[in-house]
Design an enzyme around this catalytic site. Structure first.
Site, PDB file in Angstrom:
ATOM      1  N   ARG A  97      24.965 -40.729  40.470  1.00  0.00           N
ATOM      2  CA  ARG A  97      24.038 -40.396  39.400  1.00  0.00           C
ATOM      3  C   ARG A  97      22.916 -41.406  39.371  1.00  0.00           C
ATOM      4  O   ARG A  97      23.094 -42.528  38.885  1.00  0.00           O
ATOM      5  CB  ARG A  97      24.708 -40.320  38.037  1.00  0.00           C
ATOM      6  CG  ARG A  97      23.688 -39.890  36.961  1.00  0.00           C
ATOM      7  CD  ARG A  97      24.274 -39.282  35.730  1.00  0.00           C
ATOM      8  NE  ARG A  97      23.210 -38.659  34.935  1.00  0.00           N
ATOM      9  CZ  ARG A  97      23.377 -37.796  33.967  1.00  0.00           C
ATOM     10  NH1 ARG A  97      24.588 -37.415  33.652  1.00  0.00           N
ATOM     11  NH2 ARG A  97      22.352 -37.282  33.309  1.00  0.00           N
ATOM     12  N   GLU A 142      22.840 -26.414  29.892  1.00  0.00           N
ATOM     13  CA  GLU A 142      22.232 -26.998  28.684  1.00  0.00           C
ATOM     14  C   GLU A 142      20.714 -27.156  28.835  1.00  0.00           C
ATOM     15  O   GLU A 142      20.003 -27.333  27.837  1.00  0.00           O
ATOM     16  CB  GLU A 142      22.840 -28.382  28.402  1.00  0.00           C
ATOM     17  CG  GLU A 142      24.261 -28.340  27.844  1.00  0.00           C
ATOM     18  CD  GLU A 142      25.295 -27.857  28.846  1.00  0.00           C
ATOM     19  OE1 GLU A 142      25.206 -28.216  30.025  1.00  0.00           O
ATOM     20  OE2 GLU A 142      26.189 -27.091  28.431  1.00  0.00           O
ATOM     21  N   ASN A 143      20.216 -27.092  30.055  1.00  0.00           N
ATOM     22  CA  ASN A 143      18.779 -27.347  30.265  1.00  0.00           C
ATOM     23  C   ASN A 143      17.877 -26.231  29.729  1.00  0.00           C
ATOM     24  O   ASN A 143      16.664 -26.412  29.606  1.00  0.00           O
ATOM     25  CB  ASN A 143      18.468 -27.600  31.753  1.00  0.00           C
ATOM     26  CG  ASN A 143      18.956 -28.952  32.243  1.00  0.00           C
ATOM     27  OD1 ASN A 143      19.328 -29.102  33.407  1.00  0.00           O
ATOM     28  ND2 ASN A 143      18.971 -29.969  31.373  1.00  0.00           N
ATOM     29  N   ASP A 162      18.846 -36.810  38.444  1.00  0.00           N
ATOM     30  CA  ASP A 162      18.330 -37.072  37.092  1.00  0.00           C
ATOM     31  C   ASP A 162      17.227 -38.134  37.094  1.00  0.00           C
ATOM     32  O   ASP A 162      17.214 -39.028  37.934  1.00  0.00           O
ATOM     33  CB  ASP A 162      19.503 -37.545  36.212  1.00  0.00           C
ATOM     34  CG  ASP A 162      19.156 -37.494  34.735  1.00  0.00           C
ATOM     35  OD1 ASP A 162      18.230 -36.755  34.365  1.00  0.00           O
ATOM     36  OD2 ASP A 162      19.825 -38.200  33.960  1.00  0.00           O
ATOM     37  N   GLY A 163      16.327 -38.018  36.116  1.00  0.00           N
ATOM     38  CA  GLY A 163      15.302 -39.049  35.923  1.00  0.00           C
ATOM     39  C   GLY A 163      13.886 -38.602  36.252  1.00  0.00           C
ATOM     40  O   GLY A 163      12.959 -39.419  36.227  1.00  0.00           O
ATOM     41  N   ASN A 164      13.697 -37.312  36.519  1.00  0.00           N
ATOM     42  CA  ASN A 164      12.347 -36.823  36.850  1.00  0.00           C
ATOM     43  C   ASN A 164      11.369 -37.035  35.691  1.00  0.00           C
ATOM     44  O   ASN A 164      10.220 -37.433  35.898  1.00  0.00           O
ATOM     45  CB  ASN A 164      12.381 -35.318  37.147  1.00  0.00           C
ATOM     46  CG  ASN A 164      13.197 -34.985  38.375  1.00  0.00           C
ATOM     47  OD1 ASN A 164      13.567 -35.860  39.142  1.00  0.00           O
ATOM     48  ND2 ASN A 164      13.476 -33.701  38.563  1.00  0.00           N
ATOM     49  N   GLY A 165      11.840 -36.739  34.477  1.00  0.00           N
ATOM     50  CA  GLY A 165      10.966 -36.833  33.305  1.00  0.00           C
ATOM     51  C   GLY A 165      10.516 -38.268  33.068  1.00  0.00           C
ATOM     52  O   GLY A 165       9.334 -38.540  32.833  1.00  0.00           O
ATOM     53  N   SER A 186      27.628 -35.147  32.126  1.00  0.00           N
ATOM     54  CA  SER A 186      26.731 -34.031  31.748  1.00  0.00           C
ATOM     55  C   SER A 186      27.191 -32.669  32.283  1.00  0.00           C
ATOM     56  O   SER A 186      26.385 -31.880  32.795  1.00  0.00           O
ATOM     57  CB  SER A 186      25.288 -34.324  32.194  1.00  0.00           C
ATOM     58  OG  SER A 186      24.820 -35.534  31.641  1.00  0.00           O
ATOM     59  N   TRP A 206      10.392 -40.663  35.238  1.00  0.00           N
ATOM     60  CA  TRP A 206       9.526 -41.058  36.357  1.00  0.00           C
ATOM     61  C   TRP A 206       8.076 -40.667  36.047  1.00  0.00           C
ATOM     62  O   TRP A 206       7.154 -41.471  36.233  1.00  0.00           O
ATOM     63  CB  TRP A 206      10.015 -40.372  37.641  1.00  0.00           C
ATOM     64  CG  TRP A 206       9.249 -40.717  38.869  1.00  0.00           C
ATOM     65  CD1 TRP A 206       9.514 -41.723  39.753  1.00  0.00           C
ATOM     66  CD2 TRP A 206       8.074 -40.049  39.372  1.00  0.00           C
ATOM     67  NE1 TRP A 206       8.586 -41.727  40.764  1.00  0.00           N
ATOM     68  CE2 TRP A 206       7.690 -40.707  40.560  1.00  0.00           C
ATOM     69  CE3 TRP A 206       7.309 -38.968  38.943  1.00  0.00           C
ATOM     70  CZ2 TRP A 206       6.588 -40.319  41.319  1.00  0.00           C
ATOM     71  CZ3 TRP A 206       6.211 -38.584  39.690  1.00  0.00           C
ATOM     72  CH2 TRP A 206       5.852 -39.246  40.862  1.00  0.00           C
TER      73      TRP A 206
HETATM   74  C1  IPE Z   1      21.895 -33.382  34.064  1.00  0.00           C
HETATM   75  O1  IPE Z   1      20.780 -34.065  33.611  1.00  0.00           O
HETATM   76  C2  IPE Z   1      21.483 -32.071  34.648  1.00  0.00           C
HETATM   77  C3  IPE Z   1      20.691 -32.132  35.868  1.00  0.00           C
HETATM   78  C4  IPE Z   1      20.352 -33.199  36.512  1.00  0.00           C
HETATM   79  C5  IPE Z   1      20.302 -30.856  36.398  1.00  0.00           C
HETATM   80  P1  IPE Z   1      20.314 -33.986  32.088  1.00  0.00           P
HETATM   81  O2  IPE Z   1      19.093 -34.814  31.990  1.00  0.00           O
HETATM   82  O3  IPE Z   1      20.207 -32.574  31.654  1.00  0.00           O
HETATM   83  O4  IPE Z   1      21.539 -34.648  31.341  1.00  0.00           O
HETATM   84  P2  IPE Z   1      21.606 -35.404  29.941  1.00  0.00           P
HETATM   85  O5  IPE Z   1      20.915 -34.537  28.946  1.00  0.00           O
HETATM   86  O6  IPE Z   1      20.912 -36.710  30.116  1.00  0.00           O
HETATM   87  O7  IPE Z   1      23.067 -35.583  29.686  1.00  0.00           O
HETATM   88  C1  IPE Z   2      16.473 -34.102  36.006  1.00  0.00           C
HETATM   89  O1  IPE Z   2      15.509 -34.902  35.433  1.00  0.00           O
HETATM   90  C2  IPE Z   2      16.029 -32.690  36.226  1.00  0.00           C
HETATM   91  C3  IPE Z   2      16.689 -31.717  35.356  1.00  0.00           C
HETATM   92  C4  IPE Z   2      17.568 -31.975  34.448  1.00  0.00           C
HETATM   93  C5  IPE Z   2      16.310 -30.339  35.532  1.00  0.00           C
HETATM   94  P1  IPE Z   2      15.241 -34.922  33.867  1.00  0.00           P
HETATM   95  O2  IPE Z   2      14.214 -33.878  33.569  1.00  0.00           O
HETATM   96  O3  IPE Z   2      16.493 -34.803  33.104  1.00  0.00           O
HETATM   97  O4  IPE Z   2      14.601 -36.349  33.699  1.00  0.00           O
HETATM   98  P2  IPE Z   2      14.832 -37.350  32.490  1.00  0.00           P
HETATM   99  O5  IPE Z   2      16.307 -37.564  32.378  1.00  0.00           O
HETATM  100  O6  IPE Z   2      14.263 -36.707  31.274  1.00  0.00           O
HETATM  101  O7  IPE Z   2      14.113 -38.588  32.893  1.00  0.00           O
HETATM  102 MG    MG Z   3      17.798 -36.193  32.407  1.00  0.00          MG
END
Ligand code: IPE
Ligand code: IPE
Ligand code: MG
Length: 238
Positions: free
Chosen positions: A186, A65-66, A18-21, A194, A23
């Site tokens: 995590r 949920e993604n 988690d956290g790509n967005g 999640s 970053w």
């Molecule tokens: C959990 O991350 C799913 C993955 C890393 C694939 P999310 O970013 O979707 O989770 P929430 O929305 O913060 O709970």
């Molecule tokens: C995890 O990073 C990747 C997926 C859930 C597919 P996010 O895209 O959830 O990154 P944040 O949480 O928005 O930083």
């Molecule tokens: Mg996320």
């Protein structure tokens, strides 16, 4: 890198990538750039886990949920999955990692489904680390799937309700035959599960780290391993 590993390692590690967005946002880049970087890091960390002798690694790549995200983001993620599998099929022939998939992959485009099937064919006889990639995975849908399969067996007269126990239930999950995760990491600092491995994580040790996934290094993994080694796992005993 100086490797400072504890004597006791987990057999099975789960990682919520988690956290790509965030970053990408920090760098003023589109979210998809964060996913590209996250995918690169996934390759690095998976390789590292295999190198240090971890037996099972489960990575959460895409949750049920993604799908709620904008189509451009979902499509970018699907493209990254395809790129990784094309590369894995073509170039990782000497690799010993057994790639598996957990989740309802039938929801993905046909091309990705074909790559998933080919990857499995290429990998299925390998004996090295098992790498479960959780794609369109959710813990609740997985539990429902298992309940449905058991109900069908009861209906067909193959099973009595009183014979449903933890083992027969576990055997209907995507992770059938695999040990439960000992350690779940995590990154990104969120303190929640999640929908990841709900059944399997009943006694997993959690390590939450305030590092965004693209920045997560092998040294960060070592830190989590050292944390894990300090835990006293009592499983309800004393
Ligand atoms: C959990 O991350 C799913 C993955 C890393 C694939 P999310 O970013 O979707 O989770 P929430 O929305 O913060 O709970
Ligand atoms: C995890 O990073 C990747 C997926 C859930 C597919 P996010 O895209 O959830 O990154 P944040 O949480 O928005 O930083
Ligand atoms: Mg996320």
């Amino acid at each position: 890198m100086e490797i400072n590993l504890p004597a006791v390692l987990p057999e099975h590690i789960g990682i919520i990538m988690d956290g790509n967005g965030r970053w990408a946002k920090k760098k003023g880049l589109p979210r998809t750039a964060g996913h590209t970087e996250g995918a690169k890091n996934f390759r690095r960390i998976a390789r590292y886990c295999s190198d240090i002798g971890i037996r099972y690694l489960t990575v959460y790549a895409f949750s049920t949920e993604n799908w709620a995200r904008p189509a451009v983001e979902v499509n970018a993620l699907i493209r990254l999955f395809q790129e990784y599998l094309e590369e894995a099929i073509r170039y990782f022939a000497d690799d010993d990692i057994q790639v598996r998939f957990i989740g309802d992959t039938s929801a993905f485009p046909k091309k990705l489904q074909e790559l998933i099937a080919t990857t499995w064919e290429v990998c299925k006889h390998r004996t090295g680390m098992v790498l479960n990639i959780a794609m369109n995975y959710g813990g609740r849908p997985e539990i429902l799937m298992a309940a449905r399969k058991l109900a069908q067996k009861v209906q067909a007269g193959e099973l009595r309700p009183e014979d449903i126990d933890e083992d027969s239930f576990s055997n209907e999950l995507y992770t059938a035959g695999q040990p439960d995760p000992d350690l779940i990491i995590r990154p990104s600092g969120e303190n929640r599960i999640s929908n990841f491995l709900l059944w399997q994580s009943a006694y997993s040790e959690y390590v939450i780290m305030d590092i965004l996934w693209p920045d997560f290094t092998p040294e960060d993994l070592n830190f989590a391993l050292r944390e894990y080694a300090k835990r006293s796992r009592r499983f309800g005993g004393i």
